[in-house]
Design a protein around this motif. Structure first.
Motif, PDB file in Angstrom:
ATOM      1  N   THR A  72      -9.653  80.306 -71.074  1.00  0.00           N
ATOM      2  CA  THR A  72     -10.870  80.036 -70.231  1.00  0.00           C
ATOM      3  C   THR A  72     -10.569  80.425 -68.921  1.00  0.00           C
ATOM      4  OG1 THR A  72     -10.247  77.791 -69.688  1.00  0.00           O
ATOM      5  CG2 THR A  72     -11.306  78.081 -71.866  1.00  0.00           C
TER       6      THR A  72
ATOM      7  N   ASN B 149      -9.863  78.439 -66.539  1.00  0.00           N
ATOM      8  CA  ASN B 149     -10.959  77.253 -65.823  1.00  0.00           C
ATOM      9  C   ASN B 149     -10.202  75.865 -66.048  1.00  0.00           C
ATOM     10  OD1 ASN B 149     -12.690  75.337 -65.193  1.00  0.00           O
ATOM     11  ND2 ASN B 149     -14.325  76.823 -65.050  1.00  0.00           N
TER      12      ASN B 149
ATOM     13  N   THR C 153     -10.817  72.861 -65.079  1.00  0.00           N
ATOM     14  CA  THR C 153     -11.781  71.748 -65.119  1.00  0.00           C
ATOM     15  C   THR C 153     -12.633  71.807 -66.710  1.00  0.00           C
ATOM     16  OG1 THR C 153     -12.085  71.583 -62.998  1.00  0.00           O
ATOM     17  CG2 THR C 153     -13.864  70.485 -64.476  1.00  0.00           C
ATOM     18  N   LYS C 154     -12.900  73.234 -67.067  1.00  0.00           N
ATOM     19  CA  LYS C 154     -13.514  73.380 -68.609  1.00  0.00           C
ATOM     20  C   LYS C 154     -12.459  72.963 -69.503  1.00  0.00           C
ATOM     21  CE  LYS C 154     -15.956  76.839 -71.208  1.00  0.00           C
ATOM     22  NZ  LYS C 154     -16.166  78.265 -71.298  1.00  0.00           N
ATOM     23  N   SER C 155     -11.374  73.507 -69.201  1.00  0.00           N
ATOM     24  CA  SER C 155     -10.459  73.465 -70.277  1.00  0.00           C
ATOM     25  C   SER C 155      -9.851  71.932 -70.584  1.00  0.00           C
ATOM     26  CB  SER C 155      -8.994  74.007 -70.041  1.00  0.00           C
ATOM     27  OG  SER C 155      -8.993  75.415 -70.120  1.00  0.00           O
TER      28      SER C 155
ATOM     29  N   GLU D  97     -12.610  70.227 -72.541  1.00  0.00           N
ATOM     30  CA  GLU D  97     -12.638  70.707 -73.797  1.00  0.00           C
ATOM     31  C   GLU D  97     -11.353  70.081 -74.609  1.00  0.00           C
ATOM     32  OE1 GLU D  97     -13.078  75.040 -73.695  1.00  0.00           O
ATOM     33  OE2 GLU D  97     -15.124  74.733 -73.130  1.00  0.00           O
TER      34      GLU D  97
END
Length: 153
Positions: free
Chosen positions: A15, A17, A19-21, A24
């Motif tokens: 990713t 990223n 924050t996104k990881s 998730e």
């Protein structure tokens, strides 16, 4: 080096990223950042280039990711082989369907009775089934041999 570090690194590498990881992976962003920093210290190299809030997998990270993919893939293959030889079935079955809803409960119940360790992720009435990721699809639409949709759901 821990298995969770490898899984979290792989996800974050894909990713690029944090924050996104973290969202998730269902862990806090600081915990994920700390885990990656610890992995980098264990390896003695940086795996990501950091530019402000953004990260990018660097050459060291790309090389390491190849081996992490191989290692985690081998472990998953081993788990699946053990399930096969022991007769146990578990995991998640991703099912896409657009047929009458009265059919699905009976099918799912019968399967669940035979394989109680399997969970389901159901996707109903997907308008773009060729883009969806599923293990099994029950549809009234015509689908070509390459998976291309002939008619929309």
């Amino acid at each position: 080096m821990e298995l969770s570090q490898l899984k979290y690194f792989r996800h974050t590498a894909r990713t690029e990223n944090i924050t996104k990881s973290a969202a998730e992976l269902h862990i806090s962003q600081p915990a994920l950042s700390k885990m990656i920093v610890t992995l980098e210290k264990d390896l003695g190299v940086k795996l990501f280039d950091r530019e402000g809030k953004h990260i990018k997998l660097n050459n060291h990270g790309a090389v390491f990711l190849k081996y992490v993919d191989i290692a985690l893939g081998a472990l998953e293959d081993g788990r699946k082989e053990l399930e096969d030889i022991s007769g146990q079935t578990s995991g998640t079955l991703h099912v896409s369907f657009d047929v009458a809803s009265q059919l699905m409960p009976d099918l799912l119940k019968e399967f669940r009775d035979r394989h109680p360790e399997v969970t389901f992720h159901l996707l109903q009435h997907d308008r773009n089934p060729t883009q969806a990721k599923f293990d099994f699809c029950i549809t009234s639409s015509l689908v070509g041999p390459s998976g291309t949709e002939k008619k929309s759901c």
